[in-house]
Design a protein around this motif. Structure first.
Motif: not given
Length: 229
Positions: A126-134, A142-147, A149-156, A166-172
């Motif tokens: 199971h793979s996830y990435q933590v990055t930022y909203a563009v 999710f209601s996102l603003k540019e910048g 911090i989000i966690g995602l997989n290859d679909k959502a 915090e984003a890493v902790q929430k993903v896990i």
């Protein structure tokens, strides 16, 4: 037309080609006996010709290719027509899937047996990435603003945090289950080693039944790539 060899040479039985971005990830794949690492990823996809050239440079009869991104799988498949080598594209959609597939390689097994075992291995990763909203947007609830911090997989998008940790902790927390026993954090070029180590300590305290570790990936774009198995 398939690329012709300049001259006949003795070929080794097996070889491996992997796509990734980041010196740390490249070193990890090379430690797993990957012959050729192509630089590429979410923002830089290699072409079919790039992949075919890498395959030919390995000097093997059978070459396993790990795209490690869903957007590169097609180019890897197209590369088959550009080389005389027996190419086995393992449809890895992430770095963790690629690493697990490499670990499944058995030099005593046949190419087909290896291909089957590698593809089977992907199912347990199971793979996830933590990055930022563009950009500002509303997606996946999710209601996102540019910048942000989000966690995602290859679909959502699966999590949003006030900061990277915090984003890493929430993903896990959202994705962990009783079948998960190993969690690996590949930290990117914007994360320092001591930050990753401190995060591992916090996660280990919360999830004592899992083996949790951090490795330097050095990747751009993603603060962390998370592998859960």
């Amino acid at each position: 037309m398939k690329r012709l060899r300049e001259k006949e040479r003795e070929l080794k039985p097996f070889g491996m080609v992997s796509v990734c971005a980041g010196e740390g990830l490249s070193a990890i794949f090379k430690d797993l006996n990957v012959d050729k690492v192509i630089e590429g990823g979410q923002t830089m996809n290699p072409s079919a010709d790039d992949i075919a050239k890498a395959i030919d440079s390995v000097g093997a009869k059978d070459v396993f290719v790990f795209p490690n991104n869903k957007n590169i799988i097609l180019a890897a498949e197209q590369a088959k027509a550009l080389t005389n080598v027996n190419v086995h594209v393992i449809p890895t959609r992430s770095i963790p899937e690629g690493i697990s597939s490499c670990l499944a390689f058995n030099p005593e097994a046949s190419p087909l047996e290896n291909e089957e075992s590698m593809i089977e291995t992907i199912k347990n990763v199971h793979s996830y990435q933590v990055t930022y909203a563009v950009r500002n947007t509303k997606v996946n609830g999710f209601s996102l603003k540019e910048g942000d911090i989000i966690g995602l997989n290859d679909k959502a998008i699966v999590a949003k945090g006030k900061n990277v940790e915090e984003a890493v902790q929430k993903v896990i927390e959202k994705q962990i289950n009783d079948d998960i026993c190993n969690i690996t954090l590949f930290y990117g070029n914007d994360i320092k080693e001591d930050e990753a180590s401190a995060l591992v300590e916090k996660l280990q305290a919360k999830h004592p039944d899992c083996e949790i570790s951090a490795l330097n990936g050095g990747q751009p774009v993603y603060y962390y790539i998370i592998s859960m198995e």
